[in-house]
Write an enzyme that holds these catalytic residues in place. Structure first.
Site, PDB file in Angstrom:
ATOM      1  N   ASP A 129      -9.088   0.093  -5.216  1.00 36.94           N
ATOM      2  CA  ASP A 129     -10.148   1.012  -4.515  1.00 36.94           C
ATOM      3  C   ASP A 129      -9.455   2.335  -4.462  1.00 36.94           C
ATOM      4  O   ASP A 129      -8.088   2.699  -4.760  1.00 36.94           O
ATOM      5  CB  ASP A 129     -10.111   0.726  -3.146  1.00 36.94           C
ATOM      6  CG  ASP A 129      -8.805   0.127  -2.573  1.00 36.94           C
ATOM      7  OD1 ASP A 129      -7.672   0.027  -3.130  1.00 36.94           O
ATOM      8  OD2 ASP A 129      -8.562   0.696  -1.186  1.00 36.94           O
ATOM      9  N   GLU A 130     -10.104   3.345  -4.190  1.00 38.48           N
ATOM     10  CA  GLU A 130      -9.884   4.589  -4.072  1.00 38.48           C
ATOM     11  C   GLU A 130      -8.819   5.110  -5.072  1.00 38.48           C
ATOM     12  O   GLU A 130      -7.689   5.673  -4.539  1.00 38.48           O
ATOM     13  CB  GLU A 130      -9.323   5.035  -2.810  1.00 38.48           C
ATOM     14  CG  GLU A 130     -10.330   4.286  -1.522  1.00 38.48           C
ATOM     15  CD  GLU A 130      -9.802   4.338  -0.107  1.00 38.48           C
ATOM     16  OE1 GLU A 130     -10.797   4.803   0.704  1.00 38.48           O
ATOM     17  OE2 GLU A 130      -8.744   3.840   0.226  1.00 38.48           O
ATOM     18  N   HIS A 137      -2.822   3.386  -4.517  1.00 39.57           N
ATOM     19  CA  HIS A 137      -2.277   2.956  -3.288  1.00 39.57           C
ATOM     20  C   HIS A 137      -0.862   2.342  -3.502  1.00 39.57           C
ATOM     21  O   HIS A 137      -0.658   1.403  -2.897  1.00 39.57           O
ATOM     22  CB  HIS A 137      -3.188   1.952  -2.730  1.00 39.57           C
ATOM     23  CG  HIS A 137      -4.308   2.609  -1.817  1.00 39.57           C
ATOM     24  ND1 HIS A 137      -4.637   3.285  -0.667  1.00 39.57           N
ATOM     25  CD2 HIS A 137      -5.613   2.554  -2.288  1.00 39.57           C
ATOM     26  CE1 HIS A 137      -5.703   3.670  -0.095  1.00 39.57           C
ATOM     27  NE2 HIS A 137      -6.442   3.273  -1.317  1.00 39.57           N
ATOM     28  N   ASP A 166       1.080  -1.215  -0.030  1.00 40.13           N
ATOM     29  CA  ASP A 166       0.063  -0.177   0.060  1.00 40.13           C
ATOM     30  C   ASP A 166       0.875   1.092  -0.115  1.00 40.13           C
ATOM     31  O   ASP A 166       2.364   0.896  -0.032  1.00 40.13           O
ATOM     32  CB  ASP A 166      -1.036  -0.057   1.310  1.00 40.13           C
ATOM     33  CG  ASP A 166      -2.106   0.837   0.951  1.00 40.13           C
ATOM     34  OD1 ASP A 166      -2.126   2.005   0.625  1.00 40.13           O
ATOM     35  OD2 ASP A 166      -3.229   0.024   1.158  1.00 40.13           O
TER      36      ASP A 166
HETATM   37  C1  ACM Z   1     -10.831   0.000   1.299  1.00 35.29           C
HETATM   38  O1  ACM Z   1     -11.195   0.112   2.462  1.00 35.29           O
HETATM   39  N1  ACM Z   1     -10.279   1.043   0.917  1.00 35.29           N
HETATM   40  C2  ACM Z   1     -10.898  -1.122   0.593  1.00 35.29           C
END
Ligand code: ACM
Length: 662
Positions: free
Chosen positions: A340-341, A277, A203
């Site tokens: 994600d994100e 990330h 990450d």
């Molecule tokens: C997450 O909690 N960003 C998957």
């Protein structure tokens, strides 16, 4: 008639008394359990018998019983085709009912012998775990316990899991947990028949897996200047010899942990986050990023978006090389690619990304992420693996064979389109959130609310709107442990348990076998098992705190002035209430002079002391006597407050009434 019913009652009572001595307390609750009278007593000469195929599983059970009882538990083979013994403990695949499936088992205990039958070793293993749970918690002791009541109540159990994916995710990037700590987590998972460990290996805050072809990933990406996230330097021991915070797993470490997990019938699903990330990777190889950097391993996400560039051929070469090494290590069918994100701003501003969007005729940056996912998927599929990603991989169109891990929605849509899904909604499965709404009694955790044990237990993995023909695509459920505020193993365990015990039952037991009151009874025994394993947990207490309202910017003045809340329905008994004010937003907080309770407009009690509810609260809890409620009376809480250096703040107010002892 009279005599008969009297006799019936007598028989019933005597059975209940006999059962209460060693009432089974198994978590997750088995599908079907019938308690019989009597018990099988372990003795110094009790032997374990297995068929040839089950020798290793028998050895595992023997090793644990040897450790906790101090007795030998010799494992003998039972090669005869007749799968019966007259004394001892039998583990066998012979004669097992194939309908029990890949993880089911039958466990029959009589006063003479114990027989576990299962079609697979996983099933036999779960049968052995249940057997240990039928014994006193000392069965899990790490050294011999004298004089424990080594009795197994007579039962017939037929058991199999409701869902094939019963998982836990551990984020080792925000904070690092070494291989021995990971094994301890796996032990606790195995006790709960959890079978999937999702290892969030990379990450923004650290890259934790050795990749031989790209040594800088761990030379640079595994280390940062401090523990971060505002935590105390001594809250962790994960420092390198250079004093920097971090760590990583060598490929040998990874192989060792995978083998350990396999012994416990746990599959490890690795996660390599992309395209976002990715700060830790980009700190090592900045040339793969979108924009100019700098890409420093971050203490906190959001310092720099840190996104791979999909417009550079080198990015795909790098990711495929990394995945090739990951695939050589992990037997898992799934590779989690995150997704994600991913903020789309950097791709919007990047000329090469915009040219790629045009060239590939994509709609926008979400289309670009979808294009990226499909390209990665093609490679992943060519290696015989399947991609899994967070909810956002649905945006711009889901790759053909991908599975979705739902944290913020998307499961119904994905499953209805024939994709497999795993449920880990923030509402029920984010075990980095507070366990109680009373944050003053909890270690710092994520978010403003609470994810209580009862809430975790209430998860129904099948989304309500999903048509029955697609239910088979819901693989199961998973508890997620993000570790921003979890710097060490003890705290990790405290956040995981007992909520992960609840998740285990949600994922294993049929709805008809789930009951929160009975779960609490069994949890008390389960806690004693965790004690034996040296695993920490939070002692469950029902929530007594309720939110009675909040304050908004418009209510706050520069001078002290009253703000009021109706608490008529909260005055339920005479006693004492703790009123807490908790700031949630704004540049400043509020000063508090006093808080009072009024009945029909007349003040009846007051706590007067200077308090502050803001980013760093001070004495913001007020204690007030509460009278026995009077029928028809209206009760009001009044706080005398002023903006502290401004009126820009908002927050919540909580009421926690402890009734006086009668
Ligand atoms: C997450 O909690 N960003 C998957």
């Amino acid at each position: 008639m009279k005599l008969q019913s009297g006799l019936g009652l007598f028989v019933f009572l005597s059975v209940v008394t006999a059962l209460a001595v060693n009432e089974p307390a198994i978590i997750p609750q088995p599908q079907k359990i019938t308690r019989l009278v009597g018990a099988f007593k372990l003795a110094a000469d009790t032997r374990i018998y297995t068929d040839t195929a089950s020798a290793d599983t028998g050895a595992l059970l023997s090793a644990q019983l040897r450790k906790s009882t101090g007795w030998g538990f010799t494992v003998g083979s039972k090669t005869s085709s007749e799968p019966v013994i007259t004394a001892g403990i039998l583990l066998t695949t012979n004669g097992a009912d194939a309908a029990l499936g890949a993880e089911g088992y039958e466990l029959n205990v009589t006063t003479n012998c114990v027989a576990i039958r299962a079609p697979t070793q996983a099933g036999l293993f779960y049968g052995a775990v249940t057997l240990l749970e039928l014994l006193p918690p000392e069965s899990l002791a790490q050294r011999a316990v004298a004089n424990a009541p080594w009795e197994i109540p007579c039962v017939n159990i037929t058991d199999a899991p409701h869902f094939p994916w019963r998982g836990m995710m551990l984020d080792v990037s925000r904070h690092f947990f070494n291989k021995e700590e990971v094994k301890q987590v796996l032990n606790a998972m195995a006790l709960h028949k959890l079978n999937t460990f999702h290892w969030h290996l990379v990450d923004d805050n650290g890259w934790r897996i050795e990749i031989k072809k790209y040594p800088k990933l761990t030379d640079v990406g595994a280390w940062r200047d401090g523990v971060g996230f505002g935590l105390a330097t001594n809250s962790t021991t994960a420092y390198g010899s250079n004093g920097r915070y971090g760590g990583f797993y060598t490929q040998d470490d990874i192989r060792e942990v995978i083998a350990y997990a396999a012994m416990l019938h746990i599959t490890i699903v690795p996660e390599i986050e992309m395209p976002g990330h990715a700060l830790a990777a980009l700190a090592a190889y900045p040339e793969l990023g979108t924009g100019d950097g700098p890409f420093n391993v971050a203490l906190k996400a959001g310092v720099n978006p840190g996104i791979f560039s999909p417009a550079k051929a080198e990015t795909f070469v790098f990711l495929q090389d990394v995945l090739t090494e990951v695939f050589a290590l992990f037997p898992s069918q799934y590779i989690h690619i995150g997704g994600d994100e991913v903020p789309k701003g950097p791709w919007k501003k990047d000329a090469a990304c915009q040219a790629l969007i045009k060239r590939e005729n994509l709609k926008d940056e979400e289309g670009l992420q979808s294009w990226f996912n499909r390209r990665i998927e093609k490679f992943v599929n060519s290696q015989g693996k399947t991609i899994l990603g967070w909810s956002e991989i649905l945006q711009g169109g889901l790759a053909q064979n991908a599975a979705v891990m739902d944290w913020i929605g998307g499961a119904t849509e994905a499953a209805s389109a024939g994709h497999d899904v795993v449920m880990s909604p923030t509402s029920h499965c984010y075990f980095d959130y507070y366990q109680s709404a009373d944050h003053s009694t909890e270690p710092r955790a994520m978010g403003g609310g609470a994810l209580t044990l009862q809430k975790a237990y209430s998860l129904e993995p099948i989304p309500a709107k999903l048509s029955p023909e697609f239910h088979k695509h819901v693989l199961g459920a998973q508890g997620n442990l993000w570790t921003e505020y979890i710097p060490n193993l003890k705290q990790l365990e405290y956040m995981a348990f007992p909520r992960l015990s609840a998740l285990a039952e949600v994922a294993w037991s049929p709805k008809s076998a789930r009951n929160f009151a009975d779960f609490q009874r069994r949890l008390k025994i389960n806690n004693q098992r965790l004690d034996q394993l040296g695993v920490s947990y939070r002692l469950y207490r029902p929530e007594t705190r309720t939110q009675i309202g909040g304050w908004k910017v418009a209510q706050i003045k520069d001078e002290f002035a009253p703000v009021e809340w109706d608490v008529t329905k909260n005055v339920t008994a005479a006693g004492q209430t703790r009123v807490s004010l908790e700031y949630t937003a704004g540049a400043c907080g509020i000063d508090i002079a006093w808080i009072a309770l009024l009945a029909d407009g007349v003040e009846i009690s007051r706590d007067e002391h200077a308090g502050f509810a803001g980013g760093s609260p001070r004495k913001s809890v007020y204690t007030l006597p509460v009278p026995a409620p009077k029928a028809g009376a209206r009760y009001t809480l009044r706080a005398q407050v002023a903006g502290s250096g401004g009126r820009d703040s908002a927050g919540n107010i909580f009421w926690d009434l402890k009734p006086a002892a009668k």
